[in-house]
Design an enzyme around this catalytic site. Structure first.
Site, PDB file in Angstrom:
ATOM      1  CG  HIS A  36      -0.206   0.204   2.511  1.00 56.29           C
ATOM      2  ND1 HIS A  36       0.241  -0.836   3.278  1.00 56.29           N
ATOM      3  CD2 HIS A  36       0.161   1.333   3.189  1.00 56.29           C
ATOM      4  CE1 HIS A  36       0.846  -0.380   4.354  1.00 56.29           C
ATOM      5  NE2 HIS A  36       0.811   0.945   4.334  1.00 56.29           N
ATOM      6  CG  HIS A  86       7.058   5.220   1.589  1.00 53.55           C
ATOM      7  ND1 HIS A  86       6.821   6.386   2.285  1.00 53.55           N
ATOM      8  CD2 HIS A  86       6.742   4.199   2.447  1.00 53.55           C
ATOM      9  CE1 HIS A  86       6.408   6.096   3.506  1.00 53.55           C
ATOM     10  NE2 HIS A  86       6.342   4.783   3.634  1.00 53.55           N
TER      11      HIS A  86
END
Length: 300
Positions: free
Chosen positions: A124, A229
């Site tokens: 995720h 990220h």
């Protein structure tokens, strides 16, 4: 006319001849692959069983909660989900193995790509900090406000290609994550701004706003986007910096010279994002994004 009798051996021969022909018919049928499971199915089984009513790092590999658990409150999170394909998982596994070998395994690097049974896990991109909501009072209003905010920002489904492999600490500095750095992106900036607006309505902390001067909009956008990220592994030990890293550069922003080949392989990844997910306790809500517009189409 008398009946013709057949010996037992003749009957067995006939059966033996018939069986292979049936087997050939079965083998001639084309194999049909099962369709992939929808993400909504994974959402129903994405939570682990709660093993304790208090914070216990031993249940999480030594990791500590950034926000302590309080009875009646529910840990919550807003994010973009990515379910890597087998070839993508294989590439990420190579990167984790190579990073583990850099320091001869001293980091005790633990992968986030598979669970204990070897099943591939979804990854995720965070669009919020860890939130704490009252499930009964805040769940539905929070999801409703989030859906409205996402619709107002006009963000559409998009793709992103990671630019580098870096280390990123948690906010307590007690755990370090090996992450795929994502490039600056208009959709990510729009979605983050909308999610932060909703978090503020519920008196929750905001993501990527530390040290931002609201009077400098362009600088603010650049600083905001730098944090996006995807974590692929973690360690309780601080990574060692490389002797070739520029002096004075924070270790979390360093990119090792010997990681150049890793960055080149990351260019193979084109990650599609088409929905926002909000987890409140064990409940996951999905907010789909409109399909991306074809290139050359004027949005007006």
């Amino acid at each position: 006319m008398p009946l013709v009798e057949y010996s037992d051996s003749e009957s067995e021969a006939e059966v033996q001849i018939a069986l292979p022909s049936k087997k050939r018919r079965l083998n001639s049928e084309p194999f049909k692959e099962l369709p992939p499971l929808p993400s909504s199915f994974r959402d129903q089984y994405s939570s682990t069983v709660r093993s304790s009513t208090r914070d216990d790092p031993s249940l999480h590999g030594g990791r500590k909660r950034a926000t302590p658990h309080v009875d009646g409150n529910w840990p919550s999170h807003v994010y973009l989900e990515w379910i890597p394909q087998p070839a993508e998982t294989a590439l990420l596994s190579e990167l984790v193995a190579e990073e583990r070998s850099v320091d001869c395994g001293k980091q005790e690097l633990k992968s986030l790509l598979h669970n204990e049974l070897g099943v591939c896990l979804p990854l995720h991109v965070s669009l919020s900090r860890p939130l704490v909501l009252q499930k009964t009072a805040h769940k539905d209003p929070f999801v409703r406000q989030l859906g409205q905010a996402i619709a107002r920002c006009n963000a559409r489904a998009f793709r992103a290609v990671p630019t580098s492999l870096r280390w990123h600490p948690n906010e307590l500095g007690t755990c370090w994550f090996l992450v795929l750095q994502l490039p600056e992106n208009r959709e990510l900036a729009q979605l983050l701004s909308s999610c932060n607006d909703v978090a503020a309505l519920f008196d929750q902390p905001l993501l990527y706003t530390e040290g931002v001067d609201a009077s400098h909009a362009q600088d603010d956008r650049k600083k905001t986007n730098r944090g996006f990220h995807i974590s692929i592994a973690w360690s309780l030990n601080k990574p060692e910096s490389d002797s070739n890293d520029p002096p004075g550069q924070p270790w979390a922003e360093q990119t090792r010279v010997n990681r150049a080949t890793s960055d080149q392989r990351l260019a193979r990844l084109s990650i599609a994002f088409s929905e926002i997910k909000a987890r409140i306790g064990q409940d996951v809500s999905s907010i789909p994004l409109p399909a991306a517009q074809a290139k050359g189409v004027d949005s007006g």
